[in-house]
Design a protein around this motif. Structure first.
Motif, PDB file in Angstrom:
ATOM      1  N   ASN A 175      12.914   9.169   9.426  1.00  0.00           N
ATOM      2  CA  ASN A 175      13.870  10.040   8.619  1.00  0.00           C
ATOM      3  C   ASN A 175      13.143  11.220   7.952  1.00  0.00           C
ATOM      4  O   ASN A 175      13.163  12.519   8.213  1.00  0.00           O
ATOM      5  CB  ASN A 175      14.521   9.203   7.273  1.00  0.00           C
ATOM      6  CG  ASN A 175      15.623   8.685   7.716  1.00  0.00           C
ATOM      7  OD1 ASN A 175      16.151   8.721   9.109  1.00  0.00           O
ATOM      8  ND2 ASN A 175      16.175   7.602   7.093  1.00  0.00           N
ATOM      9  N   GLU A 176      11.856  10.917   7.743  1.00  0.00           N
ATOM     10  CA  GLU A 176      10.929  11.917   7.058  1.00  0.00           C
ATOM     11  C   GLU A 176      10.507  13.160   8.326  1.00  0.00           C
ATOM     12  O   GLU A 176      10.412  14.220   8.220  1.00  0.00           O
ATOM     13  CB  GLU A 176       9.590  11.178   6.667  1.00  0.00           C
ATOM     14  CG  GLU A 176       9.927  10.700   5.209  1.00  0.00           C
ATOM     15  CD  GLU A 176       8.402   9.883   4.737  1.00  0.00           C
ATOM     16  OE1 GLU A 176       7.346   9.895   5.491  1.00  0.00           O
ATOM     17  OE2 GLU A 176       8.573   9.275   3.554  1.00  0.00           O
ATOM     18  N   SER A 177      10.058  12.228   9.419  1.00  0.00           N
ATOM     19  CA  SER A 177       9.810  13.155  10.684  1.00  0.00           C
ATOM     20  C   SER A 177      11.037  13.973  11.225  1.00  0.00           C
ATOM     21  O   SER A 177      10.615  15.051  11.396  1.00  0.00           O
ATOM     22  CB  SER A 177       9.470  12.185  11.821  1.00  0.00           C
ATOM     23  OG  SER A 177       9.401  12.933  12.916  1.00  0.00           O
ATOM     24  N   LEU A 178      12.130  13.372  10.984  1.00  0.00           N
ATOM     25  CA  LEU A 178      13.444  14.187  11.409  1.00  0.00           C
ATOM     26  C   LEU A 178      13.715  15.283  10.399  1.00  0.00           C
ATOM     27  O   LEU A 178      14.053  16.459  10.987  1.00  0.00           O
ATOM     28  CB  LEU A 178      14.558  12.929  11.401  1.00  0.00           C
ATOM     29  CG  LEU A 178      15.895  13.708  11.820  1.00  0.00           C
ATOM     30  CD1 LEU A 178      15.794  14.408  13.139  1.00  0.00           C
ATOM     31  CD2 LEU A 178      17.112  12.696  11.862  1.00  0.00           C
ATOM     32  N   ALA A 179      13.473  14.895   8.970  1.00  0.00           N
ATOM     33  CA  ALA A 179      13.648  16.000   8.091  1.00  0.00           C
ATOM     34  C   ALA A 179      12.582  17.119   8.309  1.00  0.00           C
ATOM     35  O   ALA A 179      13.056  18.292   8.221  1.00  0.00           O
ATOM     36  CB  ALA A 179      13.490  15.454   6.776  1.00  0.00           C
ATOM     37  N   SER A 180      11.460  16.802   8.518  1.00  0.00           N
ATOM     38  CA  SER A 180      10.358  17.906   9.014  1.00  0.00           C
ATOM     39  C   SER A 180      10.852  18.614  10.227  1.00  0.00           C
ATOM     40  O   SER A 180      10.740  19.753  10.301  1.00  0.00           O
ATOM     41  CB  SER A 180       9.004  17.054   9.065  1.00  0.00           C
ATOM     42  OG  SER A 180       7.932  18.098   9.642  1.00  0.00           O
TER      43      SER A 180
END
Length: 622
Positions: A389-394
């Motif tokens: 999710n963090e990678s996707l948000a980034s």
């Protein structure tokens, strides 16, 4: 078996043999005395059986014991009447041998019937009061039928001695007792093994005595003495099973169900596929399940007696001792406490701990039962999802920035390109108007061609901008009538070229929930293509309709235009892919790609069927 136990058993056996020999010798000297002694012992044993069963009625669930106890009290009462009714006893003056024989048969039938019914109540509830009342009524009826009403069948006569009725009743009592033995064998798991053996042997003695008495022909015979001794042995064995075993090992007899329940609980505790452990007030482990040991990789002897905190990481140990334990001592329970445990190999696993307390009579916590759920895989998956999710948000943020840059770039490029194209188009128009007389036909054609190409380039730039905006515009889903859109677009197409002969067929009630602006783009492109590619027909036929396919609504636009080769269908929805030359049909090759993108954003699909020279059909779902 210890030597003292062996001596004690040997002494008891010798005493029994001595008493048996004394009774046999007594029967040879005075049969009445022998008979009286055996019946008195039988009566005492019957009363003793009743006493232990009655006092244990609230502690045992096996109501077979209660039925045997209550029945033998009333069997003992009839047996006492039988012993006292012998002519030489002087209790019933004028009575012959028929009276004691009838009483004997009454007690035998009551005992045999009761023993046959007893196994049925191993797991059935029996009301003690109801049982006593029923047996009191039956016993009263037997005694009254013999002593008062004189309706009981004759069992002894001076002419024939023991009657066939008496012998048949003895045989029937033996059959009943064998039935009781069969029932006992089927219920043996509900009895202590030693009690079961004694009860089984007593039934063998009692059944055998019935068959022996059935063969008896007189009163004071060897067969009669054998039958009485077997009956006495049966009573004594029941007495031994219920009274002496109840006194010597009451846990085994009276609390066997509790013992079995505890055994089942321990088995369930150890074998359940859940991590269970119990700890005392000092925090030491007193019991664990097999699954607990299997999960952490320890043996039971490596765990019992150790502190539960020994199997936690330093962080979890500090959290438990500082927060969890005080809260548990205050409330008596915990729920879903996240902890890290260490396996025997040093691996760390994630668990959720829930506990319940066990208190003493003073309300103090003496022990806890805890359940731990291994959530290592779930936690690992959750952490992986969090990282994704963090990678996707980034990436979404990067994409948003890139889209912003792209939009600014598109605006800049379109503005700059269009301004230059406008200048070029303007100068070309000026050349045609101001310098027309100075240019020959070939030059004027070149200038005119420059103006047309700049106009086409300007249109292409606008189309590309529209195509890029389709992917970024926020959808506004509202009810939309595709039928109304189709009618409006058809009218617009007719107005642009009023000389064309075209037949439009538009289905009614083609309603969807979608973005109205984007739906107009879809319909304009599909109907516009149909209008364009039917331009060479004398009579154009264009249809917009809908149909149900496998429970789903499919919309379509059909025409009788130029069509296309089925081998080229996969290129239809790609940008800048044209199946016909620009000289035949104008366009940029972006329209169907735009339709495909809009339909996909609405969660639908689009496909086409066609035949070169025979028209085409475009299907789509939303």
């Amino acid at each position: 078996m210890t030597s003292s136990d062996l001596v004690s058993r040997s002494a008891r056996f010798a005493l029994v043999m001595l008493l048996l020999a004394a009774l046999v010798l007594t029967s040879r000297v005075n049969y009445l005395l022998f008979h009286t002694l055996t019946e008195i012992v039988t009566v005492v044993a019957g009363c003793g059986i009743f006493m232990v069963a009655w006092h244990a009625r609230r502690q045992i669930d096996n109501h077979c014991i209660l039925l045997i106890g209550v029945s033998h009290l009333f069997v003992a009462i009839i047996t006492l009447f039988h012993a006292l009714s012998y002519p030489r006893m002087g209790i019933f003056p004028g009575a012959g041998m028929n009276l004691p024989t009838q009483l004997w048969i009454g007690s035998r039938l009551l005992q045999g019937t009761s023993l046959a019914l007893a196994p049925l109540f191993v797991r059935k509830r029996l009301s003690p009061a109801a049982a006593v009342t029923a047996y009191a009524a039956v016993t009263s009826f037997i005694l009254l039928s013999i002593l008062h009403w004189d309706i009981f069948p004759t069992c002894f006569s001076d002419d024939v001695g023991l009657t066939p009725v008496k012998k048949g009743a003895e045989f029937l009592a033996g059959i009943f007792i064998l039935a009781a033995l069969t029932g006992l064998l089927t219920k043996r798991r509900h009895f202590d093994s030693r009690v079961f053996r004694m009860l089984s042997l007593s039934l063998v003695f009692l059944a055998t005595s019935g068959f022996v008495f059935a063969l008896n022909t007189g009163i004071s015979t060897l067969i009669g003495m054998t039958g009485h001794l077997l009956t006495l042995g049966g009573f004594v064995l029941i007495y031994r099973a219920m009274v002496e075993t109840g006194l010597e090992r009451p846990y085994d007899l009276l609390f066997r169900d509790l013992k079995e329940s505890e055994k089942r609980y321990r088995s369930l505790y150890h074998k359940t596929p859940v991590m269970l452990h119990s700890i005392d007030r000092e925090g030491k482990i007193v019991n664990v399940s097999d699954f607990w040991l299997e999960t952490l990789g320890y043996r039971r002897d490596e765990v019992l007696g150790r502190l539960s905190a020994d199997f936690m990481t330093d962080e979890s140990r500090a959290y438990v001792l500082g927060t969890v334990v005080p809260e548990f001592l205050r409330s008596g329970c915990t729920r879903d406490i996240p902890l890290h445990l260490l396996t025997s190999s040093g691996k760390v696993i994630d668990v959720l701990l829930s506990s319940e307390s066990e208190r003493d009579d003073e309300g103090k916590i003496v022990r806890s039962l805890s359940v731990m759920t291994d959530v290592t895989e779930q936690r690992s998956a959750a952490r992986q999802i969090e990282r994704l999710n963090e990678s996707l948000a980034s990436r979404a943020m990067d994409l948003e920035v890139a889209n912003g840059d792209l939009e600014a770039f598109n605006y800049s490029v379109s503005h700059d390109l269009r301004s230059h194209l406008t200048v070029i188009r303007g100068f070309s128009d000026v050349l045609l108007e101001v310098c027309a007389d100075k240019l020959d036909d070939e030059c004027r054609s070149y200038v005119r061609h420059i103006g047309e190409e700049t106009g086409r380039m300007n249109g292409l730039i606008g189309t590309l901008l529209d195509f890029s905006r389709v992917a970024r515009v926020e959808l506004e889903r509202v009810p939309v009538s595709l039928s109304t859109l189709a009618e409006e677009i058809a009218l617009e197409l007719r107005m642009k070229d009023q000389e064309r002969i075209a037949e439009f067929t538009i289905a009614e009630n083609a309603d969807v929930t979608a973005d109205p602006g984007l739906m107009r783009v879809v319909m304009e492109n599909l109907l516009g293509n149909a209008w364009k590619y039917t331009g060479k027909r004398e009579r154009a036929v264009i249809e917009f309709g809908k149909e149900e396919v496998e429970g789903k609504t499919v919309f379509f636009v059909r025409d009788n235009g130029a069509g296309f080769s089925s081998q080229q269908a996969d290129k239809l929805f790609l940008p800048f892919q044209r199946l016909h030359g620009r000289s035949e049909f104008p366009g940029h090759g972006i329209g169907l790609a735009t339709v495909h993108r809009i339909v996909s954003r609405h969660g639908g699909t689009i496909w086409a069927q066609g035949e070169e020279g025979n028209g085409a059909v475009f299907y789509f779902t939303l």
